[in-house]
Design an enzyme around this catalytic site. Structure first.
Site, PDB file in Angstrom:
ATOM      1  N   GLY A   8       2.445  95.503  39.273  1.00 62.59           N
ATOM      2  CA  GLY A   8       2.538  94.828  41.059  1.00 62.59           C
ATOM      3  C   GLY A   8       1.871  92.904  40.590  1.00 62.59           C
ATOM      4  N   GLY A  10       0.389  89.885  43.589  1.00 65.33           N
ATOM      5  CA  GLY A  10      -0.134  89.558  44.393  1.00 65.33           C
ATOM      6  C   GLY A  10      -1.327  89.001  44.408  1.00 65.33           C
ATOM      7  N   GLY A  12      -4.625  90.794  43.004  1.00 65.37           N
ATOM      8  CA  GLY A  12      -5.336  90.488  41.721  1.00 65.37           C
ATOM      9  C   GLY A  12      -3.516  90.722  40.515  1.00 65.37           C
ATOM     10  N   CYS A 159      -8.568  97.992  56.208  1.00 63.84           N
ATOM     11  CA  CYS A 159      -8.766  96.113  55.562  1.00 63.84           C
ATOM     12  C   CYS A 159      -9.250  95.596  57.678  1.00 63.84           C
ATOM     13  CB  CYS A 159      -7.618  95.387  55.367  1.00 63.84           C
ATOM     14  SG  CYS A 159      -7.658  93.728  55.247  1.00 63.84           S
ATOM     15  N   GLY A 321     -11.114  89.474  48.485  1.00 64.21           N
ATOM     16  CA  GLY A 321     -10.204  88.895  47.260  1.00 64.21           C
ATOM     17  C   GLY A 321     -11.083  89.229  46.062  1.00 64.21           C
ATOM     18  N   CYS A 354     -15.818  86.080  51.649  1.00 67.13           N
ATOM     19  CA  CYS A 354     -14.560  85.557  53.097  1.00 67.13           C
ATOM     20  C   CYS A 354     -15.202  85.262  54.152  1.00 67.13           C
ATOM     21  CB  CYS A 354     -14.628  87.464  53.528  1.00 67.13           C
ATOM     22  SG  CYS A 354     -13.435  87.616  54.839  1.00 67.13           S
ATOM     23  N   LYS A 389     -11.211  77.158  54.791  1.00 62.27           N
ATOM     24  CA  LYS A 389      -9.697  78.530  54.573  1.00 62.27           C
ATOM     25  C   LYS A 389      -8.850  77.798  54.508  1.00 62.27           C
ATOM     26  CE  LYS A 389      -7.831  82.877  55.879  1.00 62.27           C
ATOM     27  NZ  LYS A 389      -8.128  84.800  56.365  1.00 62.27           N
TER      28      LYS A 389
END
Length: 423
Positions: A8, A10, A12, A159, A321, A354, A389
């Protein structure tokens, strides 16, 4: 020589591959398996959905950066996982063998759990960049003939931040177009109160986000179970603290974005109870290892974490994240120690940072750790968050392109404010 496979790609998976390559000797092989070669910066999807970003702005082909770092790459989806045999079967029936497996698949989006939900039906999504592109096409049509908006997150969602972000970004875009007065907005969420965020709140998130919705003329329905969605109408049951239906709502809309519940991806979930919980999320211990197969590690949205507290309508705990990055770093250290014959001891801090954009301002929070009780729970609002951001988007994309997961200056700055990846 060991073969470490990262399943995977992404926020991560790609950093995990880079960190593993940097930590392990050249005699060990690192391979990434992913259904495609593109990295998408998922936090930017709300901007994509209103046309403030394009797919090209938030995407990066990873084949060349991975090759440059000496990481093998297989751009094919996994069909089956055989942990007893240390094998992954790909969609074309190719078999990949591993010594260690790091599962960072992210989630499967469970739109089917609510009738009429999702981009193939009656609502939009910002969970993936292709979904955000579809949402943007619909948005361009919507602003030509505006009407009511319904935005939020359904039962079982974990989420919630992107729902708040997208609500405020739509508000900002409508104000820029000078048509906000033509668009009633309703925020529908399974949270027990505004600002719960699946975390039991962070700092004064309840008061701050309620104030934001109120000041932006948005109504809300909390403790909301979405029963079904028809074209232009959402059917919602609002429950009381006992979970009993207190009120039924039929909420009209001309445009809707609702975040779904997540499940584990099929190739992993189908292994069964020894690897996954009933939702298909990977069971892990405090070292990010699966108890049944200790050569399998996992990080990110695909790991099993219980809700922080019971709620009248089911909600899940988000995996943000920096929390994911701390999981990844713990995994890399633990695999490195095992290969060196040392005991596994490292644990991620699961601290959270965040940055939530609100169109022309934003809200930032720090939770240490993310899952309470916390040593730090801090939340602030300001235009600086919006700018931060934007800067972080460019910075993270550059990290992925250059192949550096945690540059030294980043580590130094975060340590200065007490934020670290490992306990």
């Amino acid at each position: 020589m060991a073969h470490i496979v990262v399943l995977g790609g992404g926020v991560g998976g790609w950093p995990a591959a880079y960190e593993l390559r940097g930590a392990l000797g050249k005699e060990h092989t690192v391979t990434v398996i992913n259904s495609g070669s593109e990295f998408h910066f998922t936090p930017s999807n709300p901007w994509v959905a209103v046309g403030w970003r394009s797919r090209e702005d938030v995407s990066l082909d990873m084949a060349e950066p991975l090759e440059r770092k000496g990481i093998k790459f297989i751009p094919k989806a996994a069909k089956e996982l055989k942990p007893d045999n240390n094998q992954i079967v790909l969609i074309d029936d190719t078999v990949v063998e591993y010594d260690y497996l790091v599962i960072t698949t992210g989630p499967r989006l469970a739109f089917e759990e609510v009738e009429g939900l999702g981009p193939d039906n009656n609502t939009h999504s910002v969970c993936t960049t292709p979904h955000a592109e579809t949402a943007c096409s619909a948005w361009e049509q919507f602003v030509q003939n505006p009407g009511p908006i319904v935005v939020g997150a359904v039962q079982g969602a974990s989420c919630f931040g992107p729902a708040y972000e997208f609500a405020m970004i739509m508000d900002a875009d409508l104000r820029k177009r000078k048509i906000r007065d033509k668009v009633p907005m309703t925020f529908v969420t399974s949270e027990p109160y505004i600002g719960h965020l699946g975390l039991g709140g962070v700092g004064d998130s309840k008061g701050m986000l309620e104030s934001e919705l109120r000041n932006h003329h948005m109504n809300w329905i909390t403790n909301a179970k979405v029963d079904k969605v028809e074209a232009g109408k959402m059917f919602v049951s609002e429950v009381n603290d006992k979970g009993e239906v207190a009120k039924q709502h039929e909420v009209p809309f001309a445009y809707s974005m609702m975040l779904p519940a997540f499940k584990g991806v099929d190739a992993v979930a189908n292994v069964g109870d020894d690897l996954c919980n009933p939702r298909g999320f990977v069971k892990i211990d405090k070292h990010q290892r699966n108890p049944k197969w200790p050569n399998i590690f996992s990080a990110g949205v695909c790991v099993a974490i219980p809700p922080v507290e019971p709620t009248p309508v089911p909600t899940g705990a988000p995996k943000t994240g920096y929390m994911i990055e701390s999981m990844v770093t713990a995994i890399v250290h633990n695999i490195s120690d095992e290969l060196a014959g040392r005991p596994v001891t490292h644990e991620g801090t699961w601290n959270a940072i965040c940055l939530a954009d609100m169109g022309d301002t934003g809200v930032a929070f720090v939770a240490i750790p993310q899952i309470g009780p916390r040593n730090v729970a801090w939340m602030k609002k300001g235009k600086w968050v919006h700018l931060a951001k934007i800067g972080f988007e460019k910075y993270f994309m550059r990290k992925m392109k250059s192949g550096s997961s945690e540059p030294m200056f980043e580590k130094f700055l975060l340590r200065m404010v007490g934020i670290t990846r490992l306990k």
